[in-house]
Design a protein around this motif. Structure first.
Motif, mmCIF file in Angstrom:
data_model
loop_
_atom_site.group_PDB
_atom_site.id
_atom_site.type_symbol
_atom_site.label_atom_id
_atom_site.label_comp_id
_atom_site.label_asym_id
_atom_site.label_seq_id
_atom_site.Cartn_x
_atom_site.Cartn_y
_atom_site.Cartn_z
ATOM 1 N N LEU A 36 41.354 53.078 34.140
ATOM 2 C CA LEU A 36 40.243 51.990 34.929
ATOM 3 C C LEU A 36 39.713 51.463 33.383
ATOM 4 O O LEU A 36 40.799 50.515 33.584
ATOM 5 C CB LEU A 36 38.992 52.410 35.671
ATOM 6 C CG LEU A 36 39.780 53.592 36.662
ATOM 7 C CD1 LEU A 36 37.712 54.075 37.093
ATOM 8 C CD2 LEU A 36 39.805 52.429 38.016
ATOM 9 N N ASP A 79 34.972 54.678 40.627
ATOM 10 C CA ASP A 79 34.301 55.543 39.218
ATOM 11 C C ASP A 79 34.066 56.584 38.398
ATOM 12 O O ASP A 79 33.001 56.712 38.847
ATOM 13 C CB ASP A 79 34.162 54.357 39.258
ATOM 14 C CG ASP A 79 34.749 53.727 37.434
ATOM 15 O OD1 ASP A 79 34.293 54.659 36.544
ATOM 16 O OD2 ASP A 79 35.094 52.798 37.278
ATOM 17 N N ASN A 87 37.253 46.897 41.255
ATOM 18 C CA ASN A 87 35.871 47.498 40.844
ATOM 19 C C ASN A 87 35.587 47.251 41.748
ATOM 20 O O ASN A 87 34.777 48.557 42.516
ATOM 21 C CB ASN A 87 35.747 47.249 39.704
ATOM 22 C CG ASN A 87 35.058 49.034 38.708
ATOM 23 O OD1 ASN A 87 33.600 48.906 39.681
ATOM 24 N ND2 ASN A 87 35.317 49.828 38.729
#
Length: 624
Positions: free
Chosen positions: A553, A522, A514
């Motif tokens: 995710l 995101d 991430n």
């Protein structure tokens, strides 16, 4: 608060952490020796021979112990002398402009020289070594998949003498969600979005209660956002940001500390100057000890006495100062300029793994139709970009950094199927796309301090205009203005179309997918606070796509099996590329060079770009 007795019994008797185990086992070994030495046999029938043998053995053991103690003392004295020889000096740094605030829970541009030096974090993390080195924490335990327990280092104080305890740490971590909800700060929300609460469970213990598992939580906690701040100073001297409403309906006032007033931090240095010319921090003599000192820390605090950071907006001036020996750290070096740097005696040119970052983020308020985004994707000539910018070697970049090889499995050939220049198809897609807000001109918005970024952005703008037949414009502003306008969520559309950032020359990784670089796509991260790609978007197709990506995710974040997670992450990347969702990574350099002054020693060069730079307290200056 939890009052279940079974829970508390389990928490109190949890397994020892690495740090606790090392300390505990040392105490146990010493105690066992003492117990054995004190356990005599009271049998009066022992003969004189046995007594003599026992006496001889005792004398031999005492002699050996004395020799070992002498050797240890000699070694300790030598280490102390070596440490004393390393102490002193001023680390000379630069930054492009003044900070826009210092609160570690809000921002991270132009302020880390203050936050890193004056604040305490739980620990540091070095991805190349896979090492967590304890700072403000003494240990941590994953009690179960959704319970994470911290043990705080005892004896720490804030700069005003207040104790660093569990209430302070729980407050420091817990305020991140509240600040994020109120002011949309530039923090990594995905590091705490899975946490229900941070609970002070006793004086030196904090427990995180999660609503779902997260494989990356330990690495997230190494970031500077989790710096310890003094609750009393925040409440008494902070600026009111607003009233936060908790899930249960209760409310509280939330304050920021953008000036870091005296007593808010507990780090090794204190601020002595912060003005338009730069900053200076100097060693705090009452800084806590690191006993024993993990990798990168020193028991008695950092070797370097002070950090002096100059504000230098002009790239040519920075380069000249570094080559003249007036700076200890430069930046990424253009491979074409290597001979100029390598010919200077005091310059240490370090080749680092190529993990450059370069992006073009898209405003979802305008580019809500996938066809408009795909048109942009096909408007750039990626091969020409590489040939123009990266003459020493360049490559295409996936949504996840190649530095995380365990999770980034897409080949250059596969990436080329998405990063494909096709101006004819690009124009057809553009003309077929729906626009809720007409786009008559495409503005590319970037920061002026980076000369290479300026050139890169101009190159992109020319290609897009030529391929789509739409006028383009480049606007470059200072970094703080750029960041403020990039993260302005007050309207459903931005005052720009494409956000240009990162020149592709160098970059690192925390090892967390991430961080590098899924947060830029995101819908809970930069999709939300920069690109109008989020689940609450007024554009139905953007909202629907955001929900899909959030689900993907969340699934990979909870997967702890590396191979299974790699498969999920490959699916995530393919989905992002298929939909050209939110953002796209530009070609990057396949080689990376950084410049340091040779007098800077033990600075952790392999992890310098991995969010570890300047966090190593054992770095020292050879000409201090």
């Amino acid at each position: 608060m939890r009052d279940n007795e079974n829970y508390w019994n389990r928490l109190r008797s949890r397994p020892l952490s690495r740090r606790r185990f090392l300390v505990g086992s040392g105490v146990a070994a010493a105690g066992s020796a003492a117990i054995l030495a004190g356990c005599g046999d009271d049998d009066d029938d022992d003969d004189d021979g046995a007594a003599a043998a026992t006496a001889a053995a005792t004398e031999a053991a005492a002699t050996e112990a004395a020799a070992e103690a002498t050797a240890a003392a000699t070694e300790a004295a030598a280490a102390a002398d070596e440490g004393d020889a390393k102490r002193g000096g001023t680390l000379r740094l630069w930054k492009a402009q003044e900070d826009a605030g210092l609160d570690p829970g809000i921002y991270h541009l132009n302020n880390t020289e203050i936050i890193y030096s004056t604040m305490t974090q739980p620990y540091t993390y070095q991805p190349t070594k896979n090492i967590f080195a304890m700072d403000g924490m003494a240990g941590y335990e994953q009690v179960d998949p959704t319970t994470f327990v911290w043990s705080i280092r005892p004896g720490m104080k804030f700069h005003n003498g207040d104790a660093v305890d569990s209430e302070a740490v729980a407050f420091s971590f817990g305020r991140l969600t509240k600040l994020y909800d109120l002011i949309n700060p530039h923090t990594t929300r995905t590091g705490f979005v899975f946490v229900d609460d941070f609970e002070a469970t006793d004086e030196l213990t904090v427990t995180e209660h999660w609503n779902r598992p997260n494989a990356d939580a330990p690495v997230y906690r190494a970031r500077h956002y989790y710096s310890f701040v003094n609750p009393r100073v925040v409440d008494e001297q902070g600026a009111l940001e607003g009233e936060w409403t908790a899930p249960d309906g209760s409310t509280e006032d939330v304050y920021s500390v953008q000036t870091l007033p005296e007593g808010v931090g507990s780090g090794p240095y204190k601020i002595v100057r912060r003005d338009a010319t730069g900053t200076r921090t100097e060693r705090w003599p009452d800084y806590h000890k690191h006993t024993p000192a993990d990798d990168g820390f020193v028991e008695d605090g950092p070797y370097i006495d002070a950090w002096e950071t100059r504000i230098m907006p002009d790239g040519a001036a920075r380069k000249a100062a570094f080559l003249a020996g007036d700076l200890d750290v430069y930046a990424a070096i253009d491979p074409l300029e290597l001979p100029e740097f390598e010919s200077v005696d005091h310059v240490n040119v370090v080749e680092l793994p190529a993990g450059g970052t370069g992006y073009l983020g898209m405003d979802g308020g305008k580019f809500h139709d996938k066809r408009s985004r795909q048109a942009l994707q096909k408007s750039l000539d990626y091969e020409r970009i590489i040939q123009t910018l990266w003459t020493a070697g360049g490559k295409l970049a996936a949504p996840i950094s190649d530095l995380i090889a365990a999770y980034q499995k897409l080949s250059q050939e596969e990436l080329a199927s998405w990063y494909r220049w096709d101006p004819q198809e690009a124009r057809a897609l553009w003309e077929a796309a729906d626009f809720a807000v007409p786009v008559e001109k495409i503005k590319l918005f970037g920061a002026v301090e980076d000369p290479l970024l300026s050139d890169v952005t101009q190159l992109y703008a020319g290609m897009i205009q030529e391929a789509l037949g739409v006028e383009t414009e480049v606007e470059l502003v200072d970094q703080n203005t750029w960041a403020a306008r990039a993260t302005d969520v007050s309207t459903d559309v931005k005052d720009w179309e494409l956000l240009s950032y990162g020149n592709g020359s160098a970059g690192g990784t925390t090892g967390v997918p991430n961080d590098t670089h899924l947060i830029h796509f995101d819908p809970r991260g930069y999709g939300l606070n920069a690109f109008n790609h989020w689940a609450g978007s007024p554009r139905p197709e953007v909202a629907a796509d955001s929900e899909v990506l959030i689900g993907m995710l969340t699934a990979q974040e909870a997967e702890t099996d590396p191979e299974a997670r790699a498969e999920l992450l490959t699916e995530v990347q393919r989905w992002i590329l298929d939909n050209h969702y939110c953002n796209w990574r530009m070609p990057i350099s396949s080689v990376s060079y950084y410049g340091f002054n040779k007098r800077l020693q033990d600075f952790g060069q392999d992890d310098w770009l991995n969010f570890y730079d300047r966090r190593r307290e054992s770095m020292w200056l050879s000409e201090a």
